[in-house]
Design an enzyme around this catalytic site. Structure first.
Site, PDB file in Angstrom:
ATOM      1  N   HIS A 312      31.852   7.061  12.807  1.00  0.00           N
ATOM      2  CA  HIS A 312      31.982   8.425  13.309  1.00  0.00           C
ATOM      3  C   HIS A 312      31.783   9.386  12.149  1.00  0.00           C
ATOM      4  CE1 HIS A 312      33.635  11.960  15.304  1.00  0.00           C
ATOM      5  NE2 HIS A 312      33.464  11.307  16.433  1.00  0.00           N
ATOM      6  N   ASP A 369      33.906   5.152  22.183  1.00  0.00           N
ATOM      7  CA  ASP A 369      32.976   4.498  23.097  1.00  0.00           C
ATOM      8  C   ASP A 369      33.046   2.973  23.068  1.00  0.00           C
ATOM      9  OD1 ASP A 369      31.789   6.864  24.093  1.00  0.00           O
ATOM     10  OD2 ASP A 369      30.652   7.073  22.236  1.00  0.00           O
TER      11      ASP A 369
HETATM   12  N1  CMC Z   1      26.914   0.104  12.097  1.00  0.00           N
HETATM   13  C1  CMC Z   1      26.470  -0.189  10.870  1.00  0.00           C
HETATM   14  N2  CMC Z   1      26.413   0.704   9.838  1.00  0.00           N
HETATM   15  C2  CMC Z   1      26.807   1.956  10.095  1.00  0.00           C
HETATM   16  C3  CMC Z   1      27.291   2.339  11.355  1.00  0.00           C
HETATM   17  C4  CMC Z   1      27.338   1.367  12.385  1.00  0.00           C
HETATM   18  N3  CMC Z   1      27.776   1.681  13.594  1.00  0.00           N
HETATM   19  N4  CMC Z   1      27.620   3.649  11.328  1.00  0.00           N
HETATM   20  C5  CMC Z   1      27.350   4.083  10.080  1.00  0.00           C
HETATM   21  N5  CMC Z   1      26.867   3.054   9.336  1.00  0.00           N
HETATM   22  C6  CMC Z   1      26.495   3.105   7.912  1.00  0.00           C
HETATM   23  C7  CMC Z   1      25.134   3.738   7.747  1.00  0.00           C
HETATM   24  O1  CMC Z   1      24.098   2.787   7.773  1.00  0.00           O
HETATM   25  C8  CMC Z   1      25.275   4.417   6.403  1.00  0.00           C
HETATM   26  O2  CMC Z   1      25.109   3.413   5.407  1.00  0.00           O
HETATM   27  P1  CMC Z   1      24.463   3.828   3.967  1.00  0.00           P
HETATM   28  O3  CMC Z   1      25.376   4.856   3.390  1.00  0.00           O
HETATM   29  O4  CMC Z   1      24.444   2.524   3.237  1.00  0.00           O
HETATM   30  O5  CMC Z   1      23.102   4.363   4.274  1.00  0.00           O
HETATM   31  C9  CMC Z   1      26.740   4.853   6.361  1.00  0.00           C
HETATM   32  O6  CMC Z   1      27.418   3.956   7.265  1.00  0.00           O
HETATM   33  C10 CMC Z   1      26.971   6.270   6.820  1.00  0.00           C
HETATM   34  O7  CMC Z   1      26.303   6.425   8.069  1.00  0.00           O
HETATM   35  P2  CMC Z   1      25.620   7.772   8.541  1.00  0.00           P
HETATM   36  O8  CMC Z   1      24.645   7.457   9.608  1.00  0.00           O
HETATM   37  O9  CMC Z   1      25.113   8.533   7.347  1.00  0.00           O
HETATM   38  O10 CMC Z   1      26.875   8.544   9.096  1.00  0.00           O
HETATM   39  P3  CMC Z   1      26.868   9.611  10.206  1.00  0.00           P
HETATM   40  O11 CMC Z   1      28.106  10.389  10.047  1.00  0.00           O
HETATM   41  O12 CMC Z   1      25.600  10.396  10.195  1.00  0.00           O
HETATM   42  O13 CMC Z   1      26.870   8.729  11.544  1.00  0.00           O
HETATM   43  C11 CMC Z   1      27.282   7.885  13.658  1.00  0.00           C
HETATM   44  C12 CMC Z   1      27.823   8.741  12.526  1.00  0.00           C
HETATM   45  C13 CMC Z   1      28.263   7.948  14.811  1.00  0.00           C
HETATM   46  C14 CMC Z   1      25.945   8.443  14.129  1.00  0.00           C
HETATM   47  C15 CMC Z   1      27.102   6.429  13.183  1.00  0.00           C
HETATM   48  O14 CMC Z   1      28.337   5.920  12.741  1.00  0.00           O
HETATM   49  C16 CMC Z   1      26.505   5.523  14.251  1.00  0.00           C
HETATM   50  O15 CMC Z   1      25.281   5.480  14.386  1.00  0.00           O
HETATM   51  N6  CMC Z   1      27.358   4.794  15.028  1.00  0.00           N
HETATM   52  C17 CMC Z   1      26.883   4.009  16.146  1.00  0.00           C
HETATM   53  C18 CMC Z   1      26.644   4.893  17.363  1.00  0.00           C
HETATM   54  C19 CMC Z   1      27.952   5.339  17.993  1.00  0.00           C
HETATM   55  O16 CMC Z   1      28.851   4.534  18.217  1.00  0.00           O
HETATM   56  N7  CMC Z   1      28.039   6.644  18.338  1.00  0.00           N
HETATM   57  C20 CMC Z   1      29.206   7.205  19.014  1.00  0.00           C
HETATM   58  C21 CMC Z   1      29.942   8.159  18.145  1.00  0.00           C
HETATM   59  S1  CMC Z   1      31.600   8.538  18.745  1.00  0.00           S
HETATM   60  C22 CMC Z   1      31.434   9.347  20.234  1.00  0.00           C
HETATM   61  C23 CMC Z   1      30.771  10.665  20.117  1.00  0.00           C
HETATM   62  O17 CMC Z   1      31.253  11.551  19.435  1.00  0.00           O
HETATM   63  O18 CMC Z   1      29.737  10.809  20.728  1.00  0.00           O
END
Ligand code: CMC
Length: 434
Positions: A312, A369
């Site tokens: 998140h 989720d």
């Molecule tokens: N599985 C594997 N690695 C992950 C995941 C995951 N679910 N989420 C983040 N990471 C890693 C990512 O690869 C990155 O690694 P690095 O720093 O080595 O490049 C690091 O963690 C930071 O990730 P980010 O994408 O820069 O972080 P963000 O804040 O932009 O992403 C997120 C947040 C929710 C998009 C992401 O965690 C994700 O894609 N999660 C899976 C989709 C999901 O479950 N979404 C629902 C969110 S909660 C409900 C809502 O608010 O809608």
């Protein structure tokens, strides 16, 4: 009553020998923000923050999230208390009107909801013309924007004292539209809302009863749905809410803004994650892949795979909504005497991820989720409706945030900047000479 942010000093910044001072504001829970609105005027610089990772776009009285502590407050009330003790409509009222309703206010609000639960019969033509198996999120978004043509008075009421009418209409009609979009998807006749049923009962009945059989509403299922809607009711400046505020900032009406929010929610990185989680768990189940293999794939830099329902932007601790959802999901399945292999896989995945240094170092925990889809499945809701349930839940938050934005004298048309990296200049060449 809106409690204004306080001035809390200033921060100095020096660039190319010029020293500039920017005001610092403090919110009611102590978080501080630097006001950089004069930065470009004073220094020629714009800020660069892809994904608005560290940008406050507004001040808000509605919801507070402390991602480090795993805390969610709506108008100051803990999410745990609201989830345990409230009906969804009470939380909706709290978010939108700014206070918990008295019994009298609650009963008036429910009557208004009943009054407005039908949709114009002509809107049924729209449903008929969608192709078979149209995704219910696409249908819902289109139907919500269409409401502005059928009920234009809602547009003017939303900025006047008749706000309770507008709010009740929207909350009530979106629920009806959501159930109709499901019926359209499965090709069954629409079931109309009933005055006799409460909010969640009505939704379940519109989804699952049909002219040939009644749906017996299980109060435990109704209670579970009520709780899941509360868990989704608002979450401050998330992607879809920011879209709702952004569209609203151009002067677009509430329905257009919410329709856009529904589209933003649909994506798998946001609300669409609940559908993606079930698809991921199903694939693991069908393929017989080990949890270790899935975790390995989600960690790999070479793969695009992520552990859906994990991570998140804000939480660096366990999402409190996920904790409540997990417990509620387990008790619902117990009540229904269901044993879902996907729940076992989800629990195993969570345990393995939480032990893994990759997930620990990046503070990746289950989000709201991760478990909700398993509960919806147990209720008989198909996976392409999961994000629709999220949308029904998030609606009060969108409405509250849209209204707050439209009443905030500090708010302007949302119009961010960029760093242009295209061709600096080129000579124009006529078509015949290209
Ligand atoms: N599985 C594997 N690695 C992950 C995941 C995951 N679910 N989420 C983040 N990471 C890693 C990512 O690869 C990155 O690694 P690095 O720093 O080595 O490049 C690091 O963690 C930071 O990730 P980010 O994408 O820069 O972080 P963000 O804040 O932009 O992403 C997120 C947040 C929710 C998009 C992401 O965690 C994700 O894609 N999660 C899976 C989709 C999901 O479950 N979404 C629902 C969110 S909660 C409900 C809502 O608010 O809608």
């Amino acid at each position: 009553m809106r409690t204004n942010k306080k001035e809390a000093g200033a921060a100095d910044f020096t660039f190319e020998g010029k020293r500039v001072s920017f005001p610092v504001y403090e919110g009611s829970r102590g978080e501080r923000a630097l006001d950089i609105s004069a930065l470009r005027r004073e220094t020629g610089l714009v800020t660069y923050d892809p994904g608005l990772v560290n940008t406050g776009i507004c001040s808000s009285d509605i919801t507070f999230v402390d991602g480090e502590k795993g805390l969610v407050l709506h108008r100051g009330c803990n999410i745990e208390d609201l989830a345990e003790q409230c009906m969804f409509l009470e939380v909706a009222y709290l978010l939108i009107m700014g206070k918990l309703p008295t019994l009298d206010e609650q009963s008036k609000f429910s009557s208004l909801m009943n009054e407005h639960s039908l949709i114009h019969e002509d809107m049924q033509h729209f449903f008929r013309n969608y192709p078979e198996h149209a995704h219910p999120m696409a249908v819902l978004s289109a139907m919500v924007v269409s409401l502005s043509s059928f009920y234009p008075e809602m547009d003017t009421e939303s900025v006047t004292e008749r706000i309770d009418n507008t709010v009740a209409r929207l909350l009530s009609k979106v629920r009806t539209l959501a159930a109709f979009s499901y019926k359209k998807f499965i090709g069954e006749p629409f079931v109309y809302p009933s005055y006799k049923l409460r909010y969640c009962e009505n939704f379940l009945n519109m989804m699952f009863s049909s002219p040939v059989h009644d749906y017996i509403i299980d109060p435990v299922v109704e209670k579970a749905l009520n709780l899941f809607l509360i868990l989704h009711a608002d979450h401050e400046q998330n992607c879809s809410t920011t879209v709702v505020r952004t569209v609203g900032s151009s002067g677009a009406n509430l329905y257009a803004s919410i329709s856009a929010g529904i589209c933003a929610l649909w994506g798998p990185l946001h609300g669409g994650a609940n559908q993606a989680v079930i698809e991921m768990l199903d694939t693991i189940h069908e393929s017989g892949d080990s949890v270790a293999k899935v975790i390995q794939a989600a960690k790999s830099k070479d793969s695009k795979i992520r552990l859906m329902g994990f991570g998140h932007r804000i939480y660096k601790a366990y999402d409190p909504r996920a904790r409540i959802a997990k417990k509620a999901c387990k008790s619902l399945l117990e009540h229904l005497r269901l044993s879902d292999p996907l729940l076992d896989i989800a629990v195993e995945l969570e345990e393995a991820a939480l032990r893994d240094p990759y997930f620990q170092e990046k503070n990746l925990y289950p989000n709201v989720d991760f478990y909700t889809g398993i509960a919806y499945r147990a209720m008989g809701i198909p996976s392409n409706m999961f994000t629709v349930i999220f949308a029904i839940g998030r609606l009060p938050g969108w409405i509250a945030q849209w209204l707050e934005n439209s009443r905030d004298a500090e708010q302007k048309l949302m119009r961010p900047r960029q760093i242009y990296t295209g061709i600096a200049q080129q000579v124009f060449v006529n078509t015949k000479d290209r």
